[in-house]
Design an enzyme around this catalytic site. Structure first.
Site, PDB file in Angstrom:
ATOM      1  N   CYS A  97       0.599  -0.884   0.231  1.00 38.74           N
ATOM      2  CA  CYS A  97      -0.133   0.211  -0.078  1.00 38.74           C
ATOM      3  C   CYS A  97       0.844   1.599  -0.215  1.00 38.74           C
ATOM      4  O   CYS A  97       0.399   2.465   0.166  1.00 38.74           O
ATOM      5  CB  CYS A  97      -0.693  -0.250   1.067  1.00 38.74           C
ATOM      6  SG  CYS A  97      -1.766  -1.574   1.396  1.00 38.74           S
ATOM      7  N   HIS A 150      -9.123   3.967  -0.629  1.00 40.94           N
ATOM      8  CA  HIS A 150      -8.210   3.693  -0.668  1.00 40.94           C
ATOM      9  C   HIS A 150      -7.699   3.026  -1.960  1.00 40.94           C
ATOM     10  O   HIS A 150      -7.340   1.842  -1.333  1.00 40.94           O
ATOM     11  CB  HIS A 150      -7.569   2.772   0.715  1.00 40.94           C
ATOM     12  CG  HIS A 150      -6.224   2.714   1.249  1.00 40.94           C
ATOM     13  ND1 HIS A 150      -4.866   2.123   0.572  1.00 40.94           N
ATOM     14  CD2 HIS A 150      -6.053   1.147   1.438  1.00 40.94           C
ATOM     15  CE1 HIS A 150      -4.488   2.060   0.983  1.00 40.94           C
ATOM     16  NE2 HIS A 150      -4.942   0.986   1.926  1.00 40.94           N
TER      17      HIS A 150
HETATM   18  N1  COA Z   1     -16.595   1.346   4.927  1.00 36.90           N
HETATM   19  C1  COA Z   1     -17.845   2.280   4.637  1.00 36.90           C
HETATM   20  N2  COA Z   1     -18.850   0.842   3.594  1.00 36.90           N
HETATM   21  C2  COA Z   1     -18.138   0.512   3.404  1.00 36.90           C
HETATM   22  C3  COA Z   1     -17.584  -0.297   2.933  1.00 36.90           C
HETATM   23  C4  COA Z   1     -16.034   0.500   3.788  1.00 36.90           C
HETATM   24  N3  COA Z   1     -15.239   0.121   4.111  1.00 36.90           N
HETATM   25  N4  COA Z   1     -16.860  -0.919   2.551  1.00 36.90           N
HETATM   26  C5  COA Z   1     -18.098  -1.259   1.786  1.00 36.90           C
HETATM   27  N5  COA Z   1     -18.680  -0.601   2.410  1.00 36.90           N
HETATM   28  C6  COA Z   1     -20.707  -0.732   1.590  1.00 36.90           C
HETATM   29  C7  COA Z   1     -20.558  -0.348   0.417  1.00 36.90           C
HETATM   30  O1  COA Z   1     -20.630   0.915  -0.162  1.00 36.90           O
HETATM   31  C8  COA Z   1     -21.968  -1.436   0.274  1.00 36.90           C
HETATM   32  O2  COA Z   1     -22.640  -0.350   0.528  1.00 36.90           O
HETATM   33  P1  COA Z   1     -24.422  -0.071  -0.721  1.00 36.90           P
HETATM   34  O3  COA Z   1     -24.774  -1.259  -0.124  1.00 36.90           O
HETATM   35  O4  COA Z   1     -25.202   0.995  -0.189  1.00 36.90           O
HETATM   36  O5  COA Z   1     -23.874   0.302  -1.386  1.00 36.90           O
HETATM   37  C9  COA Z   1     -21.638  -2.209   1.819  1.00 36.90           C
HETATM   38  O6  COA Z   1     -20.531  -1.369   2.386  1.00 36.90           O
HETATM   39  C10 COA Z   1     -21.667  -3.080   0.670  1.00 36.90           C
HETATM   40  O7  COA Z   1     -20.605  -3.320   0.261  1.00 36.90           O
HETATM   41  P2  COA Z   1     -20.071  -4.836   0.184  1.00 36.90           P
HETATM   42  O8  COA Z   1     -18.745  -4.401  -1.433  1.00 36.90           O
HETATM   43  O9  COA Z   1     -20.630  -6.034  -0.747  1.00 36.90           O
HETATM   44  O10 COA Z   1     -18.975  -4.771   1.617  1.00 36.90           O
HETATM   45  P3  COA Z   1     -17.803  -6.288   1.580  1.00 36.90           P
HETATM   46  O11 COA Z   1     -18.203  -6.657   3.008  1.00 36.90           O
HETATM   47  O12 COA Z   1     -17.803  -6.907   0.810  1.00 36.90           O
HETATM   48  O13 COA Z   1     -16.556  -5.115   2.285  1.00 36.90           O
HETATM   49  C11 COA Z   1     -14.927  -4.704   3.603  1.00 36.90           C
HETATM   50  C12 COA Z   1     -16.768  -4.955   3.093  1.00 36.90           C
HETATM   51  C13 COA Z   1     -14.452  -3.655   4.795  1.00 36.90           C
HETATM   52  C14 COA Z   1     -14.681  -6.225   4.275  1.00 36.90           C
HETATM   53  C15 COA Z   1     -14.015  -4.074   2.414  1.00 36.90           C
HETATM   54  O14 COA Z   1     -14.074  -2.868   1.890  1.00 36.90           O
HETATM   55  C16 COA Z   1     -12.774  -4.180   2.975  1.00 36.90           C
HETATM   56  O15 COA Z   1     -12.342  -5.542   3.113  1.00 36.90           O
HETATM   57  N6  COA Z   1     -12.046  -3.578   3.474  1.00 36.90           N
HETATM   58  C17 COA Z   1     -10.030  -3.506   3.501  1.00 36.90           C
HETATM   59  C18 COA Z   1      -9.456  -3.615   2.473  1.00 36.90           C
HETATM   60  C19 COA Z   1      -8.302  -3.550   2.767  1.00 36.90           C
HETATM   61  O16 COA Z   1      -8.023  -4.274   3.620  1.00 36.90           O
HETATM   62  N7  COA Z   1      -7.529  -2.281   2.112  1.00 36.90           N
HETATM   63  C20 COA Z   1      -5.236  -2.404   3.096  1.00 36.90           C
HETATM   64  C21 COA Z   1      -5.306  -2.104   3.800  1.00 36.90           C
HETATM   65  S1  COA Z   1      -4.167  -2.451   4.667  1.00 36.90           S
END
Ligand code: COA
Length: 383
Positions: A83, A331
């Site tokens: 990242c 991100h």
């Molecule tokens: N913050 C706020 N809203 C989020 C979100 C987040 N991080 N991630 C997804 N959403 C929202 C989406 O917009 C969607 O909203 P909607 O229903 O109104 O359209 C809903 O939540 C579901 O989205 P979805 O893509 O199905 O979520 P998910 O459960 O597949 O993924 C996480 C959620 C947290 C697991 C994912 O965002 C993630 O893996 N984040 C971390 C990424 C990471 O590790 N980055 C590197 C860091 S070192």
């Protein structure tokens, strides 16, 4: 040593770009950055990207982009540092100009994440951790940071609401940032009511998955800019930590960030008190807290508590995540370090609109790869 300025910037909104390829995104941001100065032909193109082979079956991004921009014969290559890929690309370009090797550079951060589903994206991200140990037992960055969040809360008696303060600040600033993925304010109650992702981290503690590209044109001091508010790069330092978080004596110490910040501040001739605007790597709520502590903006164990007191809010003592940070702006991992530089540039130029930090002169960006395994800290100033 030559002085280095950020001459111009270009970027896409962060979010879903189903209709654009990774190259389309990189070209769009690059053309925007190059447009104000058609007479500058960058002498090197450096692309920060983490996992284009996983998401787009595409490598060799440097030459691919040079060719698409009609800049063949220009040296062009990709750098990868998880990242922190964008921050590292920026650091290399800065040092090339500073040393006199080149007088201009195009630095582009790009990531296409949404073509993967969430488990695939999580797996691609986990390749920043050790394949033989961390990946092997199935630990993702969500679970590693959840472990840190639990340890942090228990060690320093940090409440759920205090931990939520950074995401609340991020979303509040993202609400008025045109390029942000989530233009929506949230409350501490929203964070604690959001779905549990990896105990104790909830959905609103975590940066999202998104596509985006960001580009900066760097040039040597000899370059004459017209509008008077020049943005200089005062320093940029990379440091590394013991690779895996579980191998460290104290998992709550971000030693790579501590080292990079102390060297970057010393070379820039500034101290913490001089900083007017701060872009930190808030991949998770706990990551933001540990980052501000490592750089010396908060005392150990006080980062989340200071955020809850408003110190890192847009009108606070150290305005942070001023366009939403990783949590609100989004991100797209390899692009994040360049978005941070662009956001400092917007602030220092006075082009922040509703998100402007008044009278700011010195900005700091901190971009990490892994759990503080690589850290890049850069200092920019308005001259
Ligand atoms: N913050 C706020 N809203 C989020 C979100 C987040 N991080 N991630 C997804 N959403 C929202 C989406 O917009 C969607 O909203 P909607 O229903 O109104 O359209 C809903 O939540 C579901 O989205 P979805 O893509 O199905 O979520 P998910 O459960 O597949 O993924 C996480 C959620 C947290 C697991 C994912 O965002 C993630 O893996 N984040 C971390 C990424 C990471 O590790 N980055 C590197 C860091 S070192």
């Amino acid at each position: 040593m030559a002085k280095v300025i950020v001459a111009s910037v270009g970027y896409t909104r962060v979010g879903d770009h189903w209709d654009k390829s990774i190259l389309d995104l990189a070209v769009e941001a690059s053309k925007k950055a190059l447009k104000p100065y058609p007479n500058i032909r960058p002498e090197v193109i450096i692309v920060g990207n983490m996992f284009s082979s996983q998401s787009s079956r595409q490598e060799h991004l440097g030459a691919l982009l040079a060719s698409a921009l009609n800049l063949t014969r220009t040296p062009a290559f990709k750098v990868e540092a998880a990242c922190a890929s964008g921050g590292v690309a920026f650091n290399i370009a800065y040092n090339k100009i500073r040393s006199g090797e080149v007088s201009s550079a195009l630095v582009v951060g790009v990531e296409k994440m949404r073509d993967l589903d969430t488990p695939e994206a999580s797996l691609a991200l986990s390749m920043a951790e050790s394949a033989e140990y961390t990946q092997f037992i199935g630990a993702s960055f969500l679970s590693l940071n959840a472990m840190l969040a639990r340890l942090y809360s228990e060690t320093y008696n940090v409440s759920r609401d205090e931990l939520s303060a950074f995401p609340v600040i991020a979303h509040s600033n993202a609400a008025t940032a045109e390029h942000a993925q989530f233009r929506k304010a949230i409350s501490v109650e929203d964070v604690s009511r959001s779905p549990l992702v990896s105990d104790p981290l909830r959905l609103l503690d975590c940066a999202p998955v998104g596509d985006g590209a960001a580009a900066v044109l760097l040039a040597s001091d000899a370059f004459d800019e017209d509008d008077g508010a020049r943005v200089d790069v005062l320093s940029s330092k990379i440091s590394t930590n013991i690779f895996s978080v579980y191998e460290r004596d104290d998992m709550l110490k971000f030693d790579a960030t501590r080292d990079a910040a102390s060297k970057a501040f010393s070379e820039a001739g500034i101290s913490v008190e001089d900083v007017d605007v701060l872009e930190v790597h808030d991949a998770f709520s706990v990551t933001a807290a540990l980052s501000v502590e490592a750089m010396g903006f908060s005392r150990e164990g006080e980062g989340a508590k200071d955020a809850a007191k408003g110190i890192y809010a847009l009108r606070g003592r150290y305005p942070a995540l001023t366009f939403g940070g990783l949590k609100g702006r989004g991100h797209p991992v390899g692009a994040t370090g360049i978005y941070q530089i662009i956001e400092l540039w917007l602030q220092l130029k006075g082009r922040g609109n509703a998100n402007q930090v008044k009278g700011c002169r010195i900005g700091v960006a901190q971009n990490i790869g892994g759990v503080d395994t690589t850290s890049v800290v850069s200092v920019l100033a308005r001259r």
